[in-house]
Structures are given as C-alpha cells and as structure tokens.
Enzyme design. Structure first.
Site, PDB file in Angstrom:
ATOM      1  CE1 TYR A 134      -3.255   2.997   0.689  1.00  0.00           C
ATOM      2  CE2 TYR A 134      -1.827   3.461   2.554  1.00  0.00           C
ATOM      3  CZ  TYR A 134      -2.835   3.842   1.701  1.00  0.00           C
ATOM      4  OH  TYR A 134      -3.437   5.083   1.849  1.00  0.00           O
ATOM      5  CE  LYS A 138      -2.660   6.764  -1.566  1.00  0.00           C
ATOM      6  NZ  LYS A 138      -3.851   7.288  -2.292  1.00  0.00           N
TER       7      LYS A 138
END
Length: 331
Positions: A134, A138
C-alpha cells in the site's frame, strides 16, 4: 466549481464530497458503489476501467482523488493496478478533458521507512523504502501526480495522517472489535507518541488544498490534528467511547513487528480477504512515534483543524451511545 471526487463511498471521501456540496459546488462522485452523499451525482465505476474514467472526468474543473486499494495485505499487482495505474489513467484522461486542478489524497506512509518521526514535515515520497505494498504504491502514485503538475493542470498532494471518526471501519471498528475480545495488545506499553486526524478536519484540509492551488500545487503537505498523544491513551479513549475495556496487556514492539511480517506473508500466500490480526506495518504504527510539524501545512492551506481530539472522542461516544460494539450505533 464542478468537482469530481473519486472514492466517495469511504469515510473520508463521503465527508469530502459532502463538504463540497455544502459549499455550493457541483459534485460528481466516482466509485464502485453508491456514495450516499446527498446532493452529489453518483457515477459508478473503477479507476481500472478506461471508459468509465473517461466518462467520469467529462465536464469536471477540479478533481479530488481518494480512490485506492487500502489494506494491510493483498497481491502486489492489485495494489499497483488500482493505486498506480489507476492514478496514471485518471491524470491522463483528466488532463485531456480539460480539468484544471487535482488534489491527490496520499498518506504519510509514502515517506516512512519504519523509523520514528518526530516533528518532521512532508518528506519526499520514497517508494523504494516505504513499507508494504500500500505505502509503496501510494508513494509511486504521489510522485506521478506531482510530476503531472503544470500551469494548465495544477496538482497537489495531501497526506492526512490516521483519519478516524464515527462510522470508521479502518481504525475505530477494528480497535473496538479486537479490544472487546481481549485481542488488542499495547506494544511497548503504548508509549509511542502519535498524531491522528479527525475526519472532519481531514476533509476540510483536502478541500482547502483545492481552493489554495496557488500556494500548494506541485508539492505535498501532511495533515493532522496537531495533538500528538501516547498510542495507549488514544486507544483507551476510543475504547471508552465504544463501551469496551481498554487494552491492558503488553507485547514488545520488536516481537510484534517480527510476528506481523510472518502473518502478513502467510495471509497473502493463502489469499485470505479478511485483515490479519497483525502485520509488520501495523506493528510499526502501534510502536513507533509518528507526529508531524503542522505549521507549514496550516500556513499553505490557510487552515486549522476545527474539531479537537477530545471533541472527536465525544462525538464517537455519541455515535455509539455507550453501547458495546455489535449492538449498533444509536439511531
């Protein structure tokens, strides 16, 4: 302004879209299920779908991009397809459609390699050293977004830190569920100093970035309440609001980080969809200081948080009405 909000079915996205509606903007939301935002026009679809994204951006003047795959575990390719390629696709099609401004909603984890953070600002996103798929994706997406900034298509990144509030399933419900079953430990006695962001404050900061593009385009800012507290104190406050006992047993942070890394790999290998009880990233968040200097953020955005942590906890208690988890919020 005609504003497209992606990912408006989540806690923060709904609040952002609702705030824009209340401010008088013409709001369209784009996500896989209805947002439930009164006064906004829903367009259903995924950022992985070229045709759906092209249709969603038509007519928009500004975009706030929150849609993302948010999880502690999962296949790396899934994170890349949604978080990186989805952002790339949205930026490309938005620019072609004549959109003038975009706010990419990022995360402080894009610049966090697991070390303690005490009073820093928005350090550069670093995919190579970010922990977990994640955070890595990102970080890649934020770099893409900021690289797309031009005078004709202005882009800013806002990194709200640990957003929570009534209806939050990412933090609050997990804390209450695990604490209620006696399965939430305090890592390193809950002493790590952290800051968080009440959802109303996170939303108002994100919307402020859209209005303050002259000051923030081409750069990232970290947003928080600016009230760092020991993690044990914060967890106790959430538990009190939800009517469950606060965690009372402790585990060394190093042990939890090691165990979390193993569990994370096993969960991903097995393809399990539910969130695991512990991951390396979660253990780091619960045992490592992470709070940020908010002076530059507040100056650039001309913004201050309107809801204190104590007021946020009071609102959380009002939401649960003193009932234990599982009995539902007060109606």
């Amino acid at each position: 302004m005609r504003v497209l909000v992606t990912g408006a079915s989540g806690l923060l996205g709904r609040e952002v879209a609702g705030l824009l509606v209340r401010q008088g903007h013409a709001v369209t939301t784009f996500q896989r299920r209805p947002s439930g935002v009164e006064g906004a026009a829903d367009v259903l679809g995924s950022v992985t779908d070229e045709d759906a994204v092209r249709a969603a951006v038509q007519g928009a003047e500004g975009i706030i991009h929150l849609a993302a795959k948010v999880s502690f575990t999962g296949r790396a390719a899934e994170f890349s397809e949604v978080n990186v390629e989805g952002t790339r696709r949205l930026l490309r099609l938005a620019r072609a459609a004549g959109v003038r401004e975009a706010v990419f909603v990022s995360s402080p984890s894009v610049a966090n390699s697991g070390a303690a953070i005490a009073g820093l600002g928005a350090e550069a996103a670093d995919p190579e050293h970010a922990h977990g798929d994640y955070s890595r994706t990102k970080a890649e997406a934020e770099l893409l977004a900021l690289a797309a900034d031009t005078p004709a298509f202005r882009v800013a990144a806002v990194r709200p830190h640990i957003v929570w509030g009534p209806g939050d399933t990412q933090l609050v419900e997990r804390v209450l569920e695990r604490a209620g079953r006696g399965r939430l430990p305090l890592l390193d006695a809950g002493a790590a100093l952290i800051d968080t962001t009440y959802v109303d404050n996170a939303a108002s900061a994100i919307v402020a970035a859209l209005h303050r593009m002259d000051h923030v385009h081409g750069r990232a800012v970290v947003v928080s309440n600016g009230e760092p507290r020991p993690i044990g104190e914060l967890l106790a406050g959430i538990c009190a609001a939800g009517g469950v006992p606060a965690p009372s047993w402790a585990v060394p942070g190093a042990v939890a980080r090691g165990a979390g890394a193993v569990v994370e790999r096993l969960w991903t290998w097995a393809g399990r969809k539910e969130e695991p009880p512990m991951t390396r990233f979660l253990a780091e968040q619960l045992s490592t200081a992470h709070w940020f200097d908010q002076r530059e953020t507040r100056r650039l955005l001309d913004w201050t948080p309107a809801v204190s942590l104590d007021e946020g906890l009071a609102r959380l208690a009002e939401h649960y009405g003193g009932r234990p988890p599982g009995s539902g919020p007060r109606r």
